[in-house]
Design a protein around this motif. Sequence first.
Motif: not given
Length: 240
Positions: A25-32, A63-78
């Motif tokens: 939890i950073i600055d009251d923000e949940t991070t994933f 969500y439901e009054g709670e702020s959160y941060e999410e980090t995801s990764y995308v790798s593209e090939y073509a």
Amino acid sequence: MNRRVFLGASVSGIVGVTAGCLSGIIDDETTFEASPVRVSPAAVDETDYEHIRTEERVEQREYEGESYEETSYVSEYAREVEHSLEDLESSSVPAVVSVVSTPTVVVAGEELETLADRDPEVIAESVQDGYEEFDLENNVGGRAVEVDDLEIRVSFDTYAATATVADDADAEIDCVVDVVRFDAGEDSLVTIGIYPDDEALELSDEQGEVDTLLAGLEHGEDVDVDIDEETEIDHTDDDE
């Protein structure tokens, strides 16, 4: 496991990817944050595909009054494939494979949806740049692939579809969409392959290329990826 709650999301160029692994939890923000994902360079070298980009997406949600941060990764090939399709300006069209890692988000005691829970059309629109305006038709079968590094056997679902090529939006073509989604530790992984359905293209050969990329999937905290794009998206005004 808690029931998974589905959030509304807008598809405006990039669809928000939800995910999970509580990191603090950073600055009251949940991070994933998910662990990075890629196809091993050795597996890419076995195919005619090239690495196009790896994107790190950081998204702010509520969500439901709670702020959160999410980090995801995308790798593209073509790769470019020749075709015999009519009404296209170019003599070749892209075949694309994207691999995605999203964390599991638990907010207010609820496990929220991940990209893997969304419809295949939404996944296809959100993780690659080669095609758009998808209309998936029937599921035409599937096949199993062993992911060597993760020591797991997973199965593609294969769909007949129509879509437009991103740089030739006036022409709709028939294409094939391969989708596999599975859990790896605290993350959800998705691999999606899109390529034209054309008599000039040997379908089994293209599926073999896609299978090779999936078999070479690498995922985890120790996976080294070079980030080509860092995208920050604020969804706090449009989440339900």
